[in-house]
Design an enzyme around this catalytic site. Structure first.
Site, PDB file in Angstrom:
ATOM      1  N   GLU A  63       0.850  -1.196   0.000  1.00 51.28           N
ATOM      2  CA  GLU A  63       0.000   0.000   0.000  1.00 51.28           C
ATOM      3  C   GLU A  63       0.887   1.248   0.000  1.00 51.28           C
ATOM      4  OE1 GLU A  63      -3.258   0.927  -0.377  1.00 51.28           O
ATOM      5  OE2 GLU A  63      -2.345   2.889  -0.137  1.00 51.28           O
ATOM      6  N   ASP A 113      -6.742   2.340  -8.540  1.00 49.82           N
ATOM      7  CA  ASP A 113      -7.084   3.711  -8.948  1.00 49.82           C
ATOM      8  C   ASP A 113      -7.260   3.750 -10.467  1.00 49.82           C
ATOM      9  OD1 ASP A 113      -6.894   4.552  -6.327  1.00 49.82           O
ATOM     10  OD2 ASP A 113      -4.789   5.149  -6.504  1.00 49.82           O
ATOM     11  N   ASP A 149     -14.678  -1.193 -10.625  1.00 55.56           N
ATOM     12  CA  ASP A 149     -16.028  -0.665 -10.892  1.00 55.56           C
ATOM     13  C   ASP A 149     -16.000   0.208 -12.143  1.00 55.56           C
ATOM     14  OD1 ASP A 149     -14.333   1.150  -9.333  1.00 55.56           O
ATOM     15  OD2 ASP A 149     -15.977   2.545  -9.672  1.00 55.56           O
ATOM     16  N   GLU A 193     -15.300  -1.959  -2.311  1.00 51.61           N
ATOM     17  CA  GLU A 193     -16.420  -2.731  -2.855  1.00 51.61           C
ATOM     18  C   GLU A 193     -17.683  -2.438  -2.032  1.00 51.61           C
ATOM     19  OE1 GLU A 193     -16.421  -7.036  -4.414  1.00 51.61           O
ATOM     20  OE2 GLU A 193     -17.026  -7.154  -2.314  1.00 51.61           O
TER      21      GLU A 193
END
Ligand SMILES: C[S@@+](CC[C@H](N)C(=O)[O-])C[C@H]1O[C@@H](n2cnc3c(N)ncnc32)[C@H](O)[C@@H]1O
Length: 213
Positions: A63, A113, A149, A193
């Site tokens: 991360e 991203d 998404d 999500e």
């Protein structure tokens, strides 16, 4: 700013300089169980869930945002998750420096991203050089799993996968049993999500597999 006071992430962070070169997972985890990698772990929700559900596998999450990396590492510590570690770093650089060839059984990239502006597309993670690295890092039969998404980024992922021959596109299969309280429409159970389900967004998922030879 820390997401929670008094974080103690250190013992769950893999923190090495570039000069350390490729790492030895068996030394890090104290066993030779299969190792899986998640890129862009955010607050570590998926990493914690999968590491808890599948204790015979080891997990590494990378991360870039320090506050999230520290939060996720502290969360692993609080839950006593011996089979997972976090890395605070930029994934494309870190994997090139530190992940040994043919050492991962799965790579998870969930809600990366999307960088929607055309001039920012080059910042997207899913690019041909990244897929070369994925092929290098996976064991034969190992899988890359992708969920987004963002329809346009998904089209870009599909085009990029179609433009290479190292990895074979396969149907997405769930990497982990979902929690009983996971909302309808969940695929992998990450924080984004959950947020996007509440917003009614549609998800796109694909996977790619390294051949056995
Ligand atoms: C949209 S969030 C998704 C987080 C999580 N996967 C989820 O679904 O809840 C994307 C995350 O990837 C991280 N990230 C983006 N680019 C990265 C990179 N090159 N290396 C490591 N982390 C990165 C961001 O800091 C952010 O936390």
């Amino acid at each position: 700013m820390a997401l929670r006071p008094n974080l103690q992430p250190e013992q769950m962070l893999i923190s090495v300089g570039d000069e350390a070169g490729k790492l030895n997972w068996a030394e890090i985890f104290g066993n030779d169980h299969p190792v899986e990698l998640e890129i862009g772990s955010g607050k570590g929700t998926f990493l914690l869930a999968i590491a808890t559900a599948l204790p015979e596998h080891n997990y590494v999450g990378i991360e870039w945002a320090k506050a999230y990396a520290d939060f996720a590492a502290d969360r692993l510590r609080r839950h006593g998750t011996a089979n997972a570690r976090m890395v605070h770093g930029e994934a494309t650089w870190w994997i090139r420096c530190h992940v040994p060839d043919a050492s991962l059984t799965a790579i998870h990239v969930y809600f990366p991203d999307p960088w929607p502006k055309t001039r920012h597309h080059k910042r997207r993670l899913i690019q041909l050089p990244f897929l070369k690295e994925v092929h290098r890092m996976l064991v034969p039969g190992g899988k890359l799993r992708l969920v987004t998404d963002h329809a346009e980024y998904f089209a870009h992922m599909q085009e990029t996968l179609a433009a290479q021959t190292d990895l074979q596109v396969v149907e997405f299969d769930s990497p982990v049993p979902l929690k009983a309280d996971a909302p309808a429409g969940s695929i992998v159970g990450t924080n984004f999500e959950r947020k996007y389900i509440a917003e009614g967004r549609k998800f796109h998922a694909t996977a790619a597999r390294k051949g056995e030879k």
